[in-house]
Write a protein that holds these residues in place. Structure first.
Motif, PDB file in Angstrom:
ATOM      1  N   ALA A 217      22.511  12.188  -5.227  1.00  0.00           N
ATOM      2  CA  ALA A 217      21.061  12.365  -5.240  1.00  0.00           C
ATOM      3  C   ALA A 217      20.317  11.167  -5.828  1.00  0.00           C
ATOM      4  CB  ALA A 217      20.695  13.652  -5.978  1.00  0.00           C
ATOM      5  N   PRO A 218      20.675  10.666  -7.031  1.00  0.00           N
ATOM      6  CA  PRO A 218      19.933   9.514  -7.560  1.00  0.00           C
ATOM      7  C   PRO A 218      19.989   8.293  -6.642  1.00  0.00           C
ATOM      8  CG  PRO A 218      21.203  10.553  -9.304  1.00  0.00           C
ATOM      9  CD  PRO A 218      21.660  11.165  -8.020  1.00  0.00           C
ATOM     10  N   LEU A 219      21.137   8.067  -5.985  1.00  0.00           N
ATOM     11  CA  LEU A 219      21.266   6.921  -5.092  1.00  0.00           C
ATOM     12  C   LEU A 219      20.370   7.078  -3.865  1.00  0.00           C
ATOM     13  CD1 LEU A 219      25.151   6.487  -5.197  1.00  0.00           C
ATOM     14  CD2 LEU A 219      23.425   5.261  -6.542  1.00  0.00           C
ATOM     15  N   LEU A 220      20.308   8.296  -3.317  1.00  0.00           N
ATOM     16  CA  LEU A 220      19.458   8.523  -2.146  1.00  0.00           C
ATOM     17  C   LEU A 220      17.982   8.373  -2.494  1.00  0.00           C
ATOM     18  CD1 LEU A 220      21.220  11.523  -0.345  1.00  0.00           C
ATOM     19  CD2 LEU A 220      20.876   9.211   0.549  1.00  0.00           C
ATOM     20  N   VAL A 221      17.591   8.844  -3.671  1.00  0.00           N
ATOM     21  CA  VAL A 221      16.190   8.704  -4.074  1.00  0.00           C
ATOM     22  C   VAL A 221      15.830   7.224  -4.225  1.00  0.00           C
ATOM     23  CG1 VAL A 221      14.522   9.161  -5.907  1.00  0.00           C
ATOM     24  CG2 VAL A 221      16.065  10.973  -5.151  1.00  0.00           C
ATOM     25  N   LEU A 222      16.698   6.456  -4.872  1.00  0.00           N
ATOM     26  CA  LEU A 222      16.436   5.022  -5.045  1.00  0.00           C
ATOM     27  C   LEU A 222      16.359   4.323  -3.693  1.00  0.00           C
ATOM     28  CD1 LEU A 222      16.147   2.529  -6.867  1.00  0.00           C
ATOM     29  CD2 LEU A 222      18.655   2.379  -6.927  1.00  0.00           C
ATOM     30  N   LEU A 223      17.284   4.644  -2.790  1.00  0.00           N
ATOM     31  CA  LEU A 223      17.259   4.022  -1.469  1.00  0.00           C
ATOM     32  C   LEU A 223      16.003   4.422  -0.701  1.00  0.00           C
ATOM     33  CD1 LEU A 223      18.710   2.287   0.635  1.00  0.00           C
ATOM     34  CD2 LEU A 223      19.885   4.357   1.423  1.00  0.00           C
ATOM     35  N   TYR A 224      15.588   5.675  -0.838  1.00  0.00           N
ATOM     36  CA  TYR A 224      14.359   6.127  -0.181  1.00  0.00           C
ATOM     37  C   TYR A 224      13.163   5.341  -0.716  1.00  0.00           C
ATOM     38  CZ  TYR A 224      10.827   9.256   1.744  1.00  0.00           C
ATOM     39  OH  TYR A 224       9.754   9.764   2.447  1.00  0.00           O
ATOM     40  N   ASP A 225      13.101   5.186  -2.044  1.00  0.00           N
ATOM     41  CA  ASP A 225      12.009   4.440  -2.676  1.00  0.00           C
ATOM     42  C   ASP A 225      11.959   3.018  -2.134  1.00  0.00           C
ATOM     43  OD1 ASP A 225      10.007   3.562  -4.340  1.00  0.00           O
ATOM     44  OD2 ASP A 225      11.038   4.068  -6.219  1.00  0.00           O
ATOM     45  N   ARG A 226      13.116   2.383  -2.109  1.00  0.00           N
ATOM     46  CA  ARG A 226      13.170   1.006  -1.613  1.00  0.00           C
ATOM     47  C   ARG A 226      12.752   0.923  -0.150  1.00  0.00           C
ATOM     48  NH1 ARG A 226      16.497  -1.132   2.790  1.00  0.00           N
ATOM     49  NH2 ARG A 226      16.620  -3.398   2.471  1.00  0.00           N
ATOM     50  N   THR A 227      13.149   1.920   0.657  1.00  0.00           N
ATOM     51  CA  THR A 227      12.918   1.868   2.098  1.00  0.00           C
ATOM     52  C   THR A 227      11.483   2.197   2.475  1.00  0.00           C
ATOM     53  OG1 THR A 227      15.218   2.540   2.462  1.00  0.00           O
ATOM     54  CG2 THR A 227      13.703   2.765   4.324  1.00  0.00           C
ATOM     55  N   PHE A 228      10.917   3.233   1.872  1.00  0.00           N
ATOM     56  CA  PHE A 228       9.631   3.745   2.342  1.00  0.00           C
ATOM     57  C   PHE A 228       8.469   3.567   1.359  1.00  0.00           C
ATOM     58  CE2 PHE A 228      12.897   6.367   4.486  1.00  0.00           C
ATOM     59  CZ  PHE A 228      12.585   6.058   5.809  1.00  0.00           C
ATOM     60  N   ILE A 229       8.755   3.295   0.080  1.00  0.00           N
ATOM     61  CA  ILE A 229       7.681   3.243  -0.922  1.00  0.00           C
ATOM     62  C   ILE A 229       7.530   1.845  -1.499  1.00  0.00           C
ATOM     63  CG2 ILE A 229       6.749   4.268  -3.030  1.00  0.00           C
ATOM     64  CD1 ILE A 229       7.074   6.306  -0.794  1.00  0.00           C
ATOM     65  N   TYR A 243      11.811   6.905 -14.992  1.00  0.00           N
ATOM     66  CA  TYR A 243      12.224   8.018 -14.121  1.00  0.00           C
ATOM     67  C   TYR A 243      13.668   7.837 -13.672  1.00  0.00           C
ATOM     68  CZ  TYR A 243      12.850  10.480  -9.693  1.00  0.00           C
ATOM     69  OH  TYR A 243      13.355  11.228  -8.662  1.00  0.00           O
ATOM     70  N   TYR A 244      14.029   6.626 -13.236  1.00  0.00           N
ATOM     71  CA  TYR A 244      15.391   6.419 -12.734  1.00  0.00           C
ATOM     72  C   TYR A 244      16.425   6.519 -13.857  1.00  0.00           C
ATOM     73  CZ  TYR A 244      13.803   5.245  -8.078  1.00  0.00           C
ATOM     74  OH  TYR A 244      13.255   5.323  -6.822  1.00  0.00           O
ATOM     75  N   GLY A 245      16.049   6.090 -15.046  1.00  0.00           N
ATOM     76  CA  GLY A 245      16.973   6.246 -16.173  1.00  0.00           C
ATOM     77  C   GLY A 245      17.240   7.708 -16.472  1.00  0.00           C
ATOM     78  N   THR A 246      16.188   8.519 -16.437  1.00  0.00           N
ATOM     79  CA  THR A 246      16.350   9.949 -16.700  1.00  0.00           C
ATOM     80  C   THR A 246      17.107  10.627 -15.558  1.00  0.00           C
ATOM     81  OG1 THR A 246      14.203   9.874 -17.816  1.00  0.00           O
ATOM     82  CG2 THR A 246      15.138  12.056 -17.367  1.00  0.00           C
ATOM     83  N   LEU A 247      16.797  10.214 -14.334  1.00  0.00           N
ATOM     84  CA  LEU A 247      17.495  10.795 -13.179  1.00  0.00           C
ATOM     85  C   LEU A 247      18.986  10.471 -13.238  1.00  0.00           C
ATOM     86  CD1 LEU A 247      16.958  12.380 -10.530  1.00  0.00           C
ATOM     87  CD2 LEU A 247      16.748  10.167  -9.378  1.00  0.00           C
ATOM     88  N   ALA A 248      19.317   9.241 -13.594  1.00  0.00           N
ATOM     89  CA  ALA A 248      20.729   8.854 -13.698  1.00  0.00           C
ATOM     90  C   ALA A 248      21.434   9.627 -14.803  1.00  0.00           C
ATOM     91  CB  ALA A 248      20.840   7.350 -13.940  1.00  0.00           C
ATOM     92  N   ALA A 249      20.684  10.009 -15.836  1.00  0.00           N
ATOM     93  CA  ALA A 249      21.296  10.758 -16.949  1.00  0.00           C
ATOM     94  C   ALA A 249      21.820  12.112 -16.499  1.00  0.00           C
ATOM     95  CB  ALA A 249      20.276  10.937 -18.076  1.00  0.00           C
ATOM     96  N   THR A 250      21.319  12.640 -15.386  1.00  0.00           N
ATOM     97  CA  THR A 250      21.834  13.928 -14.899  1.00  0.00           C
ATOM     98  C   THR A 250      23.284  13.813 -14.454  1.00  0.00           C
ATOM     99  OG1 THR A 250      21.033  13.560 -12.626  1.00  0.00           O
ATOM    100  CG2 THR A 250      19.528  14.655 -14.178  1.00  0.00           C
TER     101      THR A 250
END
Length: 579
Positions: A217-229, A243-250
């Protein structure tokens, strides 16, 4: 989970009303009605196979209030619940609603799946608006998103993740992954993003405690951010580093749970019986099979077994296809990022179960395509709209109706354990587990001859099948053939020396042959291994009576009665010993 879903649903409706009143009702209604029509006949499907221990665990948690049991349940046996506490807690919730009645379990499975379809619609709608599409496709982003989500929801390949109760682990983790991405998307639109970012992290943490596939999940969110945002990985990290630091902590949640299962009881991970290379070769065959079932969902198979491919030459053609798709995805990530994201979605979601990390208990399974299915369907829907425009609506409507009908039909296979395993044996006759379970289904219906055939076939395919030997021994005893039963019990004990039921029944078969002296040692061994098992105490009493040891027989009969006061046979043996 429920609150996240309803907040997302409300936000979808509000956003849709800002554009057109129809979009507030039609897409949501189509997706919900499609899922209802496709799975209405799944609500009475009985529990089968792994459902039984998982549902029993949910019952124990609910009845004893030992909610902590959800965190360690089944870790030593590789059960579906092990290391998945959120999934286990949903089973306890079902038990509180309906006990052992199936309706609430299937209803919750259906609601989870429908919620995932609605969330996918929200993601697809926003993503298509962000993607670099030509003008004529931008005008139909809403219909394309609705079509994609509906096709995904009613596709027959999803039946295993929805109709098979225990595969809620797959659909629920899929919902959490979609909610993680959806909440991230909303955060990028919101003036104050913290609330949506928090919701995204909470969904990720819950998903990590549901199933291991959530690791991506964290990898897909980061890739989505890079691709579309953000446009680049660096810009994405800089804009949302906290946000990404906290997401990675999961990931820590998942790491703790995975370590607690110790390789899911030896059934998964590099310590399992299947080597990484051979498992990778097997997946080279499995992934093209999944793609074929996406386009033509037949034949669907409940259990593919644990077959492993060991020869690279046997999978040269499908492996070439997979490597080509991987290469195309890698190229597209840099040259055509939107298409690259679809390829990454497909391979990332499959990676935890369909790469080099062995899952020895089942080397191929259709439920693993639950979320991955969205990528090839998105590609197909966009291609149809690009080629035919709005004229593709009729074709897509036919595909949706066909999907509903085929899913409804596939659900009928689950109407009993007998029909399910008979269907599996017909499609995978080389699967020993399928033959064993079909034998059990026949045995439970007192169909001893067909049951014996399937147990024998399971043994032929897998000579070290302990339970098949044991069950074949039971059948031989029921058919009045104790000498043959002895052979199968002895083979069971050679494979598993501490099998107390086999020890007890071996003694019974030897008694039936008039050999009480030979029956005595297995009974004594059974009593030694499990002193709380009343039956071997009573049966040992019978053997000792036949050997003339009345005092010893009385002691064993009394021991049986202390464990089971209403044990009629033990009372009878005690009376004979006293007489």
């Amino acid at each position: 989970m429920v609150s996240c879903f309803f907040r997302g649903l409300v936000s979808l409706s509000r956003a849709a009303r800002e554009i057109s009143p129809l979009r507030a009702t039609i897409p949501l209604g189509v997706i919900l009605l499609g899922s209802l029509f496709a799975y209405a006949n799944s609500l009475a499907v009985p529990f089968v196979f792994d459902d039984i221990p998982a549902v029993a665990l949910g019952g124990r948690i609910a009845e004893t209030g030992s909610w902590s049991e959800a965190f360690g349940a089944g870790a030593d046996a590789g059960e579906t619940t092990s290391g998945r506490p959120i999934f286990a807690l949903t089973l306890a919730f079902n038990h509180l609603l309906s006990g052992s009645h199936v309706w609430s379990y299937h209803l919750l499975n259906l609601l989870i799946h429908a919620a995932a379809g609605l969330t996918l619609y929200g993601i697809a709608w926003r993503t298509l608006a962000l993607a670099p599409l030509p003008g004529h496709l931008r005008a139909v982003t809403g219909p394309m998103a609705m079509t994609l989500a509906t096709l995904w929801t009613v596709h027959p390949l999803q039946t295993q993740a929805v109709t098979y109760t225990v595969q809620r682990a797959e659909s629920l983790s899929g919902l959490f992954l979609l909610l993680t991405l959806y909440a991230f998307l909303r955060a990028t639109e919101a003036p104050s993003p913290r609330r949506w970012q928090t919701a995204s992290v909470v969904a990720a943490a819950l998903g990590m405690a549901t199933k291991e596939v959530m690791v991506v999940a964290p990898l897909l969110v980061l890739l989505y951010d890079r691709t579309f945002i953000a446009g680049t990985f660096r810009a994405a990290r800089q804009a949302r580093s906290g946000y990404y630091g906290t997401l990675a902590a999961t990931w820590l949640v998942l790491a703790v749970l995975v370590l607690s299962t110790e390789g899911r009881g030896g059934t998964a991970g590099f310590d399992s019986k299947v080597g990484a290379w051979h498992y990778l070769l097997t997946q080279a065959s499995a992934i093209p099979r999944y793609l074929q079932l996406t386009l033509w969902p037949h034949p669907l198979v409940f259990d593919y077994g644990a077959t492993v491919i060991r020869d690279l030459g046997a999978v040269a053609l499908p492996a070439t296809l997979v490597v080509t798709l991987l290469g195309a995805t890698a190229w597209a990530v840099w040259r055509a990022p939107a298409w690259g994201f679809l390829g990454c979605w497909f391979f990332f979601v499959l990676a935890p179960s369909s790469s080099v990390i062995p899952i020895a208990s089942q080397t191929m399974a259709e439920h693993r395509m639950y979320l991955a299915l969205a990528a090839p369907l998105a590609l197909a829907v966009i291609a149809l709209y690009a080629g035919l425009g709005r004229r593709s609506s009729g074709i897509l409507a036919i595909l949706v109706l066909t999907g509903i009908g085929l899913t409804h039909l596939r659900n009928t296979t689950y109407r009993s354990d007998l029909s399910l395993w008979a269907d599996t044996v017909a499609k995978r006759p080389e699967n020993p587990r399928a033959h064993h379970n079909l034998g059990l289904a026949e045995f439970n219906r007192a169909q001893f001859d067909p049951a014996a055939r399937h147990f024998s076939e399971a043994i032929r395919l897998q000579p070290e099948s302990t339970e098949s030997h044991y069950n074949l021994g039971l059948i031989m005893a029921r058919l009045g053939r104790p000498a043959e039963a002895v052979g199968h019990y002895e083979r069971t004990l050679a494979l598993e020396p501490r099998h107390v039921q086999a020890l007890n029944n071996l003694g019974n078969a030897l008694l039936a042959l008039g050999r009480p002296g030979e029956a005595r040692p297995p009974y004594e061994r059974a009593v030694q291994i499990d002193p709380t098992f009343a039956e071997p105490h009573s049966n040992l009493s019978d053997a000792l009576l036949q050997l003339g040891d009345a005092a010893g027989a009385l002691r064993q009969a009394e021991a049986a009665l202390r464990l089971k006061p209403d044990f009629a046979e033990a009372h009878f043996n005690a009376a004979n010993a006293l007489a």
